[in-house]
Design a protein around this motif. Structure first.
Motif, PDB file in Angstrom:
ATOM      1  N   TYR A  42       0.910  -1.345   0.141  1.00  0.00           N
ATOM      2  CA  TYR A  42       0.133  -0.051  -0.080  1.00  0.00           C
ATOM      3  C   TYR A  42       0.993   1.321   0.025  1.00  0.00           C
ATOM      4  N   ARG A  59       0.990   4.087  -2.719  1.00  0.00           N
ATOM      5  CA  ARG A  59       0.576   5.713  -2.230  1.00  0.00           C
ATOM      6  C   ARG A  59       1.572   6.707  -2.649  1.00  0.00           C
ATOM      7  N   ARG A  73       1.515   9.626  -5.587  1.00  0.00           N
ATOM      8  CA  ARG A  73       1.836  11.102  -4.973  1.00  0.00           C
ATOM      9  C   ARG A  73       2.860  11.695  -5.794  1.00  0.00           C
ATOM     10  N   MET A 123      -7.739   0.866  -0.853  1.00  0.00           N
ATOM     11  CA  MET A 123      -7.106   1.197  -1.920  1.00  0.00           C
ATOM     12  C   MET A 123      -8.110   2.029  -2.786  1.00  0.00           C
ATOM     13  N   LYS A 154     -10.135   4.196  -1.701  1.00  0.00           N
ATOM     14  CA  LYS A 154     -10.311   5.338  -1.432  1.00  0.00           C
ATOM     15  C   LYS A 154      -9.046   6.349  -1.567  1.00  0.00           C
ATOM     16  N   LEU A 155      -7.802   5.645  -1.575  1.00  0.00           N
ATOM     17  CA  LEU A 155      -6.804   6.315  -2.078  1.00  0.00           C
ATOM     18  C   LEU A 155      -6.739   6.660  -3.459  1.00  0.00           C
ATOM     19  N   GLU A 164      -6.701  10.695  -3.981  1.00  0.00           N
ATOM     20  CA  GLU A 164      -5.428  11.205  -4.397  1.00  0.00           C
ATOM     21  C   GLU A 164      -5.064  11.128  -5.752  1.00  0.00           C
TER      22      GLU A 164
END
Length: 326
Positions: free
Chosen positions: A115, A119, A123, A166, A168-169, A173
């Motif tokens: 994860y 992430r 980003r 995952m 929601k990520l 974002e």
């Protein structure tokens, strides 16, 4: 309801990459706007897309998905930007945690903190594609990088996502998510877990399709893949979340005992039929249409070989056209 974009996974069944040009050029006339690749033990996830963009600029190209741990962040950013410039269209760079078999067994990289890797890479890529020179120490890597040449069409970064964390990520974002190996009636659960999409965000559903009335062939093809993928840790957790754990118990027991063939054979027909679309092209089209729920923005069809296509490979364009739900 947002118009759904339709795409196919490359390579297509029965064709080597060197024989794809004619059919790739025909895809828009068959109703397809997107070309996609996966990445596992076969073809890599970038070469076929690059060839397709050279043959037919204007197609959207998507990776579904590249493991976050197997390529350097800067190289991945450069590759996506180069593809976007080549195709002069949107690139959907799908990244995901993948599975240990692809990350460690095939590439010798540790499948640790999946994860966090996804992430951090998400980003970084978003900032770079927005034109920033990124000098940053993330939890899983450090980077000092910026694109010297930004593509006219900014690549989107989507996340291979199965469960709420995952998903929601991906939507909080990123530019959305791609999901797969689920039944049509389970798509609303994915949509609900993801939350309301933002402007321009994607929810891509990948569907495995064997367009043949030979049910024994189709189920054998489905079991060969599903017996493996459903026993990988992320997919075990996914199908527990979906409530399919009991139906998969016999397959899991065989897998854990080292019996891979038994794991495939233990899958109930009902599970295979839900997760692996098969039947005549018209029957497949009706099944595929049930995946198109509100919130889905794109459908990726992974079409597999059939006895009919093996005997008459020239009919592949007609099959693809017939599968395209209207």
């Amino acid at each position: 309801m947002t118009e759904v974009s339709w795409g196919v996974t490359l390579p297509l069944p029965g064709l080597g990459l060197h024989r794809h040009r004619e059919i790739v050029e025909a895809l828009p006339s068959l109703g397809y706007r997107d070309v996609w690749t996966g990445e596992g033990g076969g073809y890599d996830g970038l070469t076929a897309l690059t060839a397709a963009l050279a043959w037919s600029p204007g197609l959207r190209a998507g990776t579904g998905v590249l493991p976050a741990q197997t390529r350097g962040p800067g190289v991945l950013a450069q590759t996506a930007a180069s593809m976007a410039e080549l195709g002069q269209a949107e690139v959907l760079l799908g990244i995901g945690s993948s599975v240990p078999a692809h990350v460690t067994a095939l590439n010798g990289r540790p499948h640790s903190r999946p994860y966090a890797h996804v992430r951090d890479l998400l980003r970084f890529l978003r900032r770079v594609f927005d034109g920033e020179h990124v000098t940053e120490t993330y939890e899983t890597f450090s980077i000092d990088f910026g694109l010297r040449r930004r593509p006219a069409v900014r690549p989107k970064v989507i996340v291979g996502a199965l469960r709420p964390g995952m998903l929601k990520l991906a939507f909080a974002e990123g530019d959305g998510a791609i999901t797969n190996v689920l039944a049509a009636h389970e798509v609303p659960r994915i949509v609900e877990a993801a939350g309301p999409p933002g402007e321009g965000q994607e929810l891509v559903v990948k569907i495995f399709v064997t367009p043949t009335e030979d049910a024994a062939h189709a189920r054998a093809a489905g079991r060969a893949f599903l017996g493996w993928i459903l026993n990988q840790p992320p997919y075990r957790a996914f199908h527990d979340w979906l409530g399919r754990g009991e139906a998969l118990a016999a397959s899991r027991a065989a897998w854990d005992a080292g019996d891979r063939r038994g794991a495939a054979e233990a899958l109930p027909d009902s599970v295979v039929d839900e997760l692996w679309v098969h039947g005549s092209p018209e029957e497949c089209r009706a099944h595929i249409a049930r995946y198109v729920h509100p919130g889905v923005t794109a459908v990726e069809l992974h079409v597999t070989q059939t006895p009919e296509l093996r005997a008459a490979p020239h009919t592949l364009p007609d099959v693809l056209k017939a599968l395209r739900a209207h």
